[in-house]
Design an enzyme around this catalytic site. Structure first.
Site, PDB file in Angstrom:
ATOM      1  CG  MET A   7      -1.878  -1.224   1.187  1.00 35.74           C
ATOM      2  SD  MET A   7      -3.096  -1.214   2.528  1.00 35.74           S
ATOM      3  CE  MET A   7      -4.116   0.182   2.048  1.00 35.74           C
ATOM      4  CB  CYS A  99      11.880   0.648  -6.569  1.00 29.59           C
ATOM      5  SG  CYS A  99      10.819   0.733  -5.102  1.00 29.59           S
ATOM      6  CB  CYS A 194       8.775   8.162  -5.251  1.00 31.36           C
ATOM      7  SG  CYS A 194      10.100   7.004  -4.860  1.00 31.36           S
TER       8      CYS A 194
END
Length: 349
Positions: A7, A99, A194
């Site tokens: 999440m 990632c 990000c």
């Protein structure tokens, strides 16, 4: 089944968790903390403390357990440091692939398996069974398809991975989140990396590695045309910000010579290539698809061009395109498709 949902605090993973809960599965939410609270200024989507709070609120609304796993050191080692080193070496990295490979489908998949669970993410991609093997397909929503970033997944990983929203379009995903009253239903998306939310990669590299030496901008025949403030400010195919006189045909970055700190520029036809080698190739079925004509995407938004994989006698993997492609950029990924099926890929040398 028991499913761990990665999440991020965004609408996609929120809807994925909601769908799995609707389907009657035992759902556990886990968020990865990749930056500490003191690093909030560096964070963008899926990294900041606010995103972790949003993920927690979604889990509470859905009535599922929620945990936060601290992976700051792993993220720095496997994602941030290679990102910086790539730019300093004249390559253009894709940290999202690293990632996915080392953090989400490495660390987190291992955690899920330890709990006897599958791992679900909010990626726009699909996994299907085909006669005992797993097939990785593009997401149905072509504008959101993320299969390009998942080429490192093989049969072992795909056996325990679920992409609940891969068959949906973005508007349908938001509708699911709205139906469940989730706080992320209207949350905007971040289109940047990000940990570089402002998109200024050069400044981030300098923040981590310190000031960098400049060098020369030269033509393909070695003529000095100007100077620059560091090779980390350039990528193959770049046209703007070259700091050279505007005359004749537009110039583009042809190659970056990190050792000599030279940026070589030339006209558009010079940057087109029809052959290049791959570093660390990965194949979904485990074997190189030699002798097959496939669609080759050399960057995320590239529509693809026909080509094939050739394994040379020395073991090097070469890509041979039917037509030259512009801006084949070292550090980016070349990903191979058979229709909407991901065959595999590797890093462009």
């Amino acid at each position: 089944m028991r499913v761990v949902v990665a999440m991020s605090g965004g609408v996609d993973s929120s809807a994925a968790a909601a769908l799995l809960k609707e389907q009657g599965h035992e759902v556990i939410g886990i968020t990865l903390r990749v930056w500490g609270a003191a690093s909030k200024a560096q964070c963008g989507s899926c990294c900041s403390p606010d995103d972790i709070d949003d993920a927690r609120r979604v889990a509470e609304a859905l009535g599922i357990p929620f945990y936060v796993a601290n992976v700051e050191e792993l993220f720095k080692e496997r994602v941030v440091t290679p990102f910086v080193q790539s730019y300093l070496s004249g390559r253009t990295p894709i940290p999202c692939v690293a990632c996915n490979e080392d953090v989400k489908f490495g660390f987190l998949l291992k955690r899920a398996r330890a709990l006897g669970a599958k791992l679900a993410t909010g990626h726009y991609a699909r996994v299907e069974d085909d006669g005992g093997r797993k097939v990785l397909r593009r997401g149905v929503d072509a504008a959101k398809d993320q299969s390009y970033f998942l080429f490192t997944l093989g049969q072992d990983e795909l056996a325990d991975v679920v992409f609940p929203i891969g068959h949906l379009e973005k508007r349908e995903v938001r509708a699911i989140a709205e139906r469940h009253g989730l706080v992320t239903s209207a949350k905007p998306e971040s289109m940047e990396i990000c940990f570089v939310p402002d998109g200024d990669y050069a400044r981030f590299v300098e923040k981590v590695a310190g000031p960098q030496p400049g060098g020369e901008v030269v033509s393909t025949n070695g003529e000095v045309l100007g100077t620059h403030e560091g090779v980390h400010r350039f990528t193959v195919g770049q046209r703007r910000g070259l700091n050279v006189p505007a005359q004749g045909a537009p110039r583009y970055v042809q190659r970056i010579e990190a050792d000599t700190r030279r940026v070589v520029v030339g006209p558009a036809d010079v940057i087109a290539r029809e052959r290049f080698n791959l570093l660390r190739p990965k194949w979904v079925d485990g074997a190189a698809p030699t002798g097959r004509k496939l669609q080759v995407r050399i960057r995320h938004r590239h529509l693809g061009t026909r080509g094939q994989v050739v394994v040379n006698g020395d073991g090097h993997v070469e890509v041979q395109l039917d037509e030259p492609a512009k801006a084949v950029t070292p550090g980016q990924a070349a990903v191979f498709y058979d229709g909407d099926v991901v065959v595999g890929g590797g890093w462009i040398l």
